[in-house]
Design a protein around this motif. Structure first.
Motif, short mmCIF file in Angstrom:
data_model
loop_
_atom_site.label_atom_id
_atom_site.label_comp_id
_atom_site.label_asym_id
_atom_site.label_seq_id
_atom_site.Cartn_x
_atom_site.Cartn_y
_atom_site.Cartn_z
N THR A 100 0.80 -1.23 0.00
CA THR A 100 0.00 0.00 0.00
C THR A 100 0.83 1.28 0.00
N GLY A 101 2.13 1.19 0.10
CA GLY A 101 2.98 2.38 0.07
C GLY A 101 3.23 2.92 -1.33
N TRP A 102 2.82 2.19 -2.34
CA TRP A 102 3.08 2.61 -3.71
C TRP A 102 1.87 3.31 -4.33
N TYR A 103 2.17 4.30 -5.17
CA TYR A 103 1.19 4.93 -6.06
C TYR A 103 1.44 4.35 -7.45
N ALA A 104 0.49 4.53 -8.37
CA ALA A 104 0.69 4.02 -9.72
C ALA A 104 0.18 5.01 -10.76
N LYS A 105 1.05 5.31 -11.68
CA LYS A 105 0.68 6.12 -12.85
C LYS A 105 0.32 5.15 -13.96
N ILE A 106 -0.90 5.25 -14.44
CA ILE A 106 -1.41 4.36 -15.48
C ILE A 106 -1.29 5.11 -16.81
N GLN A 107 -0.37 4.66 -17.66
CA GLN A 107 -0.08 5.35 -18.91
C GLN A 107 -0.65 4.56 -20.09
N GLY A 108 -1.50 5.24 -20.87
CA GLY A 108 -2.11 4.61 -22.03
C GLY A 108 -1.42 5.01 -23.32
N PHE A 109 -1.37 4.06 -24.27
CA PHE A 109 -0.74 4.30 -25.56
C PHE A 109 -1.61 3.70 -26.66
N ALA A 110 -1.47 4.25 -27.86
CA ALA A 110 -2.24 3.75 -29.00
C ALA A 110 -1.36 3.75 -30.24
N ASP A 111 -1.67 2.86 -31.14
CA ASP A 111 -1.03 2.82 -32.46
C ASP A 111 -2.09 2.27 -33.40
N ASP A 112 -3.17 3.03 -33.52
CA ASP A 112 -4.34 2.60 -34.26
C ASP A 112 -4.56 3.54 -35.44
N PRO A 113 -5.35 3.09 -36.42
CA PRO A 113 -5.69 4.00 -37.52
C PRO A 113 -6.41 5.24 -36.97
N GLY A 114 -6.23 6.34 -37.62
CA GLY A 114 -6.90 7.55 -37.19
C GLY A 114 -5.91 8.68 -36.96
N THR A 115 -6.47 9.79 -36.54
CA THR A 115 -5.65 10.98 -36.32
C THR A 115 -4.93 10.89 -34.97
N GLU A 116 -4.01 11.81 -34.76
CA GLU A 116 -3.31 11.86 -33.47
C GLU A 116 -4.31 12.14 -32.35
N ALA A 117 -5.28 13.00 -32.60
CA ALA A 117 -6.30 13.30 -31.58
C ALA A 117 -7.11 12.05 -31.24
N GLN A 118 -7.45 11.25 -32.25
CA GLN A 118 -8.20 10.01 -31.99
C GLN A 118 -7.35 9.02 -31.20
N ASN A 119 -6.06 8.92 -31.52
CA ASN A 119 -5.18 8.02 -30.79
C ASN A 119 -4.96 8.50 -29.36
N THR A 120 -4.86 9.79 -29.16
CA THR A 120 -4.72 10.31 -27.80
C THR A 120 -5.98 10.01 -26.99
N SER A 121 -7.14 10.20 -27.60
CA SER A 121 -8.40 9.91 -26.92
C SER A 121 -8.49 8.42 -26.58
N LEU A 122 -8.14 7.55 -27.52
CA LEU A 122 -8.20 6.12 -27.29
C LEU A 122 -7.20 5.70 -26.20
N SER A 123 -6.01 6.26 -26.22
CA SER A 123 -5.02 5.91 -25.20
C SER A 123 -5.48 6.36 -23.82
N THR A 124 -6.15 7.49 -23.74
CA THR A 124 -6.69 7.97 -22.47
C THR A 124 -7.80 7.04 -21.99
N LYS A 125 -8.66 6.60 -22.90
CA LYS A 125 -9.72 5.66 -22.54
C LYS A 125 -9.12 4.35 -22.03
N ARG A 126 -8.05 3.88 -22.65
CA ARG A 126 -7.39 2.65 -22.20
C ARG A 126 -6.83 2.83 -20.79
N ALA A 127 -6.15 3.94 -20.56
CA ALA A 127 -5.58 4.20 -19.23
C ALA A 127 -6.70 4.30 -18.18
#
Length: 180
Positions: A100-127
């Protein structure tokens, strides 16, 4: 004349073998000074600790990476936690509940068809999906935070589907304190 040629070939081949043997003997002699067999025993069981990993402290970041795993993968265009992702996240939740002493940063990534904005949105949804799953398993929401990076920080940059799949991920990174 043929006999002499075949004989010289044998002699040349024997000379090469002899030279290789001398190199191997010299190498073995040089390595004898580096011999660690007196301190490292050959494991006699399948689950024996791997050499070099015996001193990893339980509850450490190294223990998390080696024994639990930081990466969760996703299908193309999806932020859905599938059965494989669930197994990894269940192990992460169990570990985080015990440490319980640890925190966690959950980082999402994407490499899917679409624009950079769409990939950023998808990676945020994954995280966010991975974070919500960990919270559902008892991790305090205040110990977690999520961020989507889109196509930044690719593991591999290539056009093949097998390669791109490595980039469709969430990485759980441990932190000693929460980022502001």
């Amino acid at each position: 004349m043929t006999h002499i040629r075949s004989s010289s070939r044998v002699t040349t081949a024997n000379a090469r073998r002899l030279a290789l043997g001398l190199v191997l003997v010299a190498g073995a002699a040089a390595l004898a000074g580096c011999n660690t067999t007196d301190t490292v025993a050959t494991p006699n069981v399948t689950n024996a600790p791997a050499i070099g990993f015996a001193n990893i402290a339980p509850g450490s970041e190294e223990a998390f990476m080696l024994n639990v795993g930081r990466r969760t993968y996703f299908k193309p265009g999806s932020a859905e936690i599938d059965e494989t992702a669930r197994m990894t996240l269940d192990k992460q939740a169990d570990w985080l509940n015990r440490n319980t002493g640890w925190y966690a940063k959950i980082q999402g990534f994407a490499d899917d068809p679409g624009t950079e904005a769409q990939n950023t949105s998808l990676s945020t949804k994954r995280a966010n999906a991975a974070m919500a799953y960990l919270v559902s398993k008892g991790i305090a929401p205040g110990r977690l935070w999520a961020k989507g990076y889109g196509t930044e920080r690719k593991v591999r940059d290539c056009p093949e589907e097998e390669c791109k799949a490595q980039n469709r991920r969430v990485v759980t990174n441990l932190r000693e304190e929460k980022e502001r």
